[in-house]
Design a protein around this motif. Structure first.
Motif, PDB file in Angstrom:
ATOM      1  N   GLU A  13       0.825  -1.216   0.000  1.00 13.86           N
ATOM      2  CA  GLU A  13       0.000   0.000   0.000  1.00 13.86           C
ATOM      3  C   GLU A  13       0.861   1.269   0.000  1.00 13.86           C
ATOM      4  O   GLU A  13       0.551   2.253  -0.685  1.00 13.86           O
ATOM      5  N   LEU A  14       1.957   1.243   0.743  1.00 14.21           N
ATOM      6  CA  LEU A  14       2.836   2.422   0.798  1.00 14.21           C
ATOM      7  C   LEU A  14       3.470   2.678  -0.564  1.00 14.21           C
ATOM      8  O   LEU A  14       3.633   3.819  -0.989  1.00 14.21           O
ATOM      9  N   LEU A  15       3.820   1.594  -1.254  1.00 14.02           N
ATOM     10  CA  LEU A  15       4.470   1.742  -2.562  1.00 14.02           C
ATOM     11  C   LEU A  15       3.480   2.158  -3.647  1.00 14.02           C
ATOM     12  O   LEU A  15       3.801   2.914  -4.546  1.00 14.02           O
ATOM     13  N   ARG A  16       2.252   1.656  -3.539  1.00 11.40           N
ATOM     14  CA  ARG A  16       1.329   1.788  -4.649  1.00 11.40           C
ATOM     15  C   ARG A  16       0.228   2.824  -4.417  1.00 11.40           C
ATOM     16  O   ARG A  16      -0.373   3.346  -5.368  1.00 11.40           O
ATOM     17  N   GLY A  17      -0.081   3.081  -3.148  1.00  9.68           N
ATOM     18  CA  GLY A  17      -1.173   4.019  -2.875  1.00  9.68           C
ATOM     19  C   GLY A  17      -2.510   3.319  -2.684  1.00  9.68           C
ATOM     20  O   GLY A  17      -3.479   3.919  -2.268  1.00  9.68           O
ATOM     21  N   TRP A  18      -2.561   2.019  -2.999  1.00 10.80           N
ATOM     22  CA  TRP A  18      -3.753   1.228  -2.686  1.00 10.80           C
ATOM     23  C   TRP A  18      -3.312  -0.175  -2.295  1.00 10.80           C
ATOM     24  O   TRP A  18      -2.150  -0.530  -2.438  1.00 10.80           O
ATOM     25  N   ARG A  19      -4.239  -0.971  -1.779  1.00 12.78           N
ATOM     26  CA  ARG A  19      -3.879  -2.270  -1.217  1.00 12.78           C
ATOM     27  C   ARG A  19      -3.942  -3.385  -2.268  1.00 12.78           C
ATOM     28  O   ARG A  19      -4.617  -3.241  -3.287  1.00 12.78           O
ATOM     29  N   PRO A  20      -3.258  -4.496  -1.994  1.00 15.29           N
ATOM     30  CA  PRO A  20      -3.192  -5.584  -2.975  1.00 15.29           C
ATOM     31  C   PRO A  20      -4.551  -6.246  -3.234  1.00 15.29           C
ATOM     32  O   PRO A  20      -4.799  -6.748  -4.326  1.00 15.29           O
ATOM     33  N   TYR A  21      -5.411  -6.286  -2.209  1.00 19.66           N
ATOM     34  CA  TYR A  21      -6.753  -6.858  -2.368  1.00 19.66           C
ATOM     35  C   TYR A  21      -7.763  -5.773  -2.037  1.00 19.66           C
ATOM     36  O   TYR A  21      -7.567  -4.998  -1.098  1.00 19.66           O
ATOM     37  N   ASP A  22      -8.863  -5.754  -2.773  1.00 15.67           N
ATOM     38  CA  ASP A  22      -9.888  -4.746  -2.530  1.00 15.67           C
ATOM     39  C   ASP A  22     -10.842  -5.251  -1.451  1.00 15.67           C
ATOM     40  O   ASP A  22     -11.891  -5.824  -1.743  1.00 15.67           O
ATOM     41  N   ILE A  23     -10.444  -5.070  -0.204  1.00 15.94           N
ATOM     42  CA  ILE A  23     -11.225  -5.591   0.929  1.00 15.94           C
ATOM     43  C   ILE A  23     -11.688  -4.421   1.790  1.00 15.94           C
ATOM     44  O   ILE A  23     -10.929  -3.478   2.024  1.00 15.94           O
ATOM     45  N   HIS A  24     -12.921  -4.488   2.246  1.00 12.38           N
ATOM     46  CA  HIS A  24     -13.454  -3.434   3.114  1.00 12.38           C
ATOM     47  C   HIS A  24     -14.069  -4.054   4.357  1.00 12.38           C
ATOM     48  O   HIS A  24     -14.404  -5.234   4.369  1.00 12.38           O
ATOM     49  N   SER A  25     -14.250  -3.235   5.373  1.00 12.40           N
ATOM     50  CA  SER A  25     -14.699  -3.773   6.663  1.00 12.40           C
ATOM     51  C   SER A  25     -16.068  -4.441   6.584  1.00 12.40           C
ATOM     52  O   SER A  25     -16.393  -5.289   7.401  1.00 12.40           O
ATOM     53  N   ASN A  26     -16.870  -4.074   5.564  1.00  9.68           N
ATOM     54  CA  ASN A  26     -18.205  -4.688   5.486  1.00  9.68           C
ATOM     55  C   ASN A  26     -18.252  -5.952   4.622  1.00  9.68           C
ATOM     56  O   ASN A  26     -19.307  -6.558   4.465  1.00  9.68           O
ATOM     57  N   ASN A  27     -17.095  -6.376   4.056  1.00 12.06           N
ATOM     58  CA  ASN A  27     -17.086  -7.624   3.270  1.00 12.06           C
ATOM     59  C   ASN A  27     -17.373  -8.826   4.171  1.00 12.06           C
ATOM     60  O   ASN A  27     -16.723  -8.969   5.204  1.00 12.06           O
ATOM     61  N   PRO A  28     -18.324  -9.697   3.786  1.00 12.09           N
ATOM     62  CA  PRO A  28     -18.550 -10.897   4.599  1.00 12.09           C
ATOM     63  C   PRO A  28     -17.346 -11.847   4.539  1.00 12.09           C
ATOM     64  O   PRO A  28     -16.670 -11.937   3.515  1.00 12.09           O
ATOM     65  N   VAL A  29     -17.111 -12.516   5.658  1.00  8.86           N
ATOM     66  CA  VAL A  29     -15.940 -13.400   5.780  1.00  8.86           C
ATOM     67  C   VAL A  29     -15.927 -14.472   4.686  1.00  8.86           C
ATOM     68  O   VAL A  29     -14.881 -14.784   4.118  1.00  8.86           O
ATOM     69  N   GLU A  30     -17.104 -15.037   4.363  1.00 11.96           N
ATOM     70  CA  GLU A  30     -17.176 -16.103   3.348  1.00 11.96           C
ATOM     71  C   GLU A  30     -16.579 -15.633   2.019  1.00 11.96           C
ATOM     72  O   GLU A  30     -15.798 -16.344   1.394  1.00 11.96           O
ATOM     73  N   SER A  31     -16.933 -14.409   1.639  1.00  8.82           N
ATOM     74  CA  SER A  31     -16.459 -13.906   0.334  1.00  8.82           C
ATOM     75  C   SER A  31     -14.949 -13.681   0.343  1.00  8.82           C
ATOM     76  O   SER A  31     -14.297 -13.778  -0.690  1.00  8.82           O
ATOM     77  N   LEU A  32     -14.394 -13.396   1.525  1.00 13.03           N
ATOM     78  CA  LEU A  32     -12.948 -13.127   1.607  1.00 13.03           C
ATOM     79  C   LEU A  32     -12.148 -14.409   1.411  1.00 13.03           C
ATOM     80  O   LEU A  32     -11.137 -14.425   0.714  1.00 13.03           O
ATOM     81  N   VAL A  33     -12.616 -15.481   2.038  1.00 12.63           N
ATOM     82  CA  VAL A  33     -11.925 -16.770   1.889  1.00 12.63           C
ATOM     83  C   VAL A  33     -11.878 -17.137   0.408  1.00 12.63           C
ATOM     84  O   VAL A  33     -10.856 -17.570  -0.121  1.00 12.63           O
ATOM     85  N   GLN A  34     -12.995 -16.908  -0.268  1.00 14.24           N
ATOM     86  CA  GLN A  34     -13.109 -17.151  -1.709  1.00 14.24           C
ATOM     87  C   GLN A  34     -12.108 -16.286  -2.481  1.00 14.24           C
ATOM     88  O   GLN A  34     -11.391 -16.747  -3.361  1.00 14.24           O
ATOM     89  N   LEU A  35     -12.056 -15.009  -2.081  1.00 12.71           N
ATOM     90  CA  LEU A  35     -11.211 -14.020  -2.774  1.00 12.71           C
ATOM     91  C   LEU A  35      -9.741 -14.438  -2.800  1.00 12.71           C
ATOM     92  O   LEU A  35      -9.084 -14.389  -3.839  1.00 12.71           O
TER      93      LEU A  35
END
Length: 361
Positions: free
Chosen positions: A231-253
């Motif tokens: 994130e420091l190098l690029r200005g954004w994070r490697p995965y597009d994850i937000h606090s409201n993403n359900p856990v199930e979808s993250l494991v999939q991601l």
């Protein structure tokens, strides 16, 4: 109003027993208290209430003082977290951590006096659109690797490594802060709680939560370090994850999305980031030895890093406090119980209580 919390119940935890060599969480002897500090200015809000700059009257040394209203602490059900943070901070000290020097309490508040770091946090600098160079991020990785290696030796998983929790000193060196959700794990134990800040949390934390798997360990902090470095190098994070993403979808991601690395970064930096952002914790870089063995860091003189002899590429602007200036005004104008009027207030309460007592006798 909620009943006053019985701090006496916590006394057992706060005053170390005679047999224990541990410093008590709050000094029973009250060697140091609020009156020993002069308040210079309010600088912000943190996980532990509010923060101001103070100067210890006898040594003239400057610190940051965090304070939290006890009543609020009870209402928000944060007592356990506060005590855990204090217990952990009392036992640790490292050049790349924000270290605790004193803790004490009065009728209204709990106080923690910690290292004063005036360079701002990395989130602030990201928001100011600072362009961090590879060299700068490389040094942050080294400094944080030393901090995490030390925490591991103390059986501590931080669980909240992110730009918001990395404070810079005036020279630009990185210091990890906020042990609010840290946990201590003894040999062979594993952590299982869903704890952290979602975009920085390692895949195995979500896995363990969903499948009740084997839990997770120190490797999670190294994943977070990888996310932060990217994130420091690029200005954004490697995965597009937000606090409201359900856990199930993250494991999939994590099992479907592959991280895109910038073609402008050196091959060695990309290789290191890949090793930090390895989904399987068993294959992830997760100790100092791993980091030191990477080609990218083969030229690093680690003794110099430890002594802060390596000059950071990014030096925060001198003369500007890296915080929100509106906070200070709020503290002076809007706060119903401002800190700089505390002495008067407590004296008033005392005399009121005394007159009550005498009227009852």
């Amino acid at each position: 109003p909620a009943p006053m919390f019985h701090w006496s119940k916590w006394k057992k935890r706060m005053g170390a027993s005679a047999s224990s060599s541990k410093r008590p969480v709050f000094d029973e002897r009250e060697d140091v208290n609020f009156d020993h500090f002069q308040i210079l200015r309010a600088i912000g809000k943190g996980s532990f209430g509010k923060v101001c700059i103070v100067q210890k009257r006898d040594t003239e040394k400057m610190y940051a003082m965090k304070y939290m209203n006890k009543q609020q602490c009870i209402e928000r059900d944060e007592v356990r977290n506060v005590f855990r943070e204090l217990e952990i901070l009392q036992e640790i000290e490292h050049v790349f951590l924000v270290n605790l020097w004193y803790s004490f309490q009065d009728e209204e508040d709990m106080f923690m006096v910690v290292d004063l770091l005036l360079g701002g946090d990395l989130r602030y600098h990201l928001q100011q659109n600072v362009q961090f160079t590879e060299e700068t991020v490389k040094l942050y990785i080294c400094e944080m690797a030393l901090a995490l290696d030390y925490l591991r030796s103390q059986h501590i998983i931080h669980r909240d490594v992110k730009p918001d929790n990395i404070l810079l000193d005036e020279q630009g060196h990185a210091h990890l802060t906020d042990f609010n959700i840290a946990t201590i794990i003894r040999d062979g134990e594993r952590a299982t709680a869903l704890a952290g800040t979602k975009p920085y949390m390692a895949p195995e934390i979500f896995h363990s939560f969903l499948n009740g798997g084997t839990g997770y360990s120190f490797e999670v902090d190294w994943w977070s370090l990888g996310v932060m470095a990217y994130e420091l190098l690029r200005g954004w994070r490697p995965y597009d994850i937000h606090s409201n993403n359900p856990v199930e979808s993250l494991v999939q991601l994590f099992s479907t999305v592959s991280v895109q690395y910038s073609s402008t970064w050196s091959k060695e930096m990309v290789a290191l980031l890949r090793k930090l952002l390895t989904v399987n914790p068993e294959h992830r870089f997760s100790c100092l030895g791993d980091i030191q063995a990477s080609t990218y860091l083969s030229g690093v003189v680690w003794s110099d890093v430890c002594e802060k002899r390596v000059e950071p590429g990014f030096v925060p602007n001198k003369g500007r406090l890296h915080c929100d200036p509106t906070f200070e005004l709020e503290e002076m104008i809007l706060e119903s119980r401002p800190l700089h009027k505390k002495k008067k207030r407590l004296a008033k309460n005392k005399s009121r209580d005394n007159s009550k007592d005498s009227s009852q006798s």
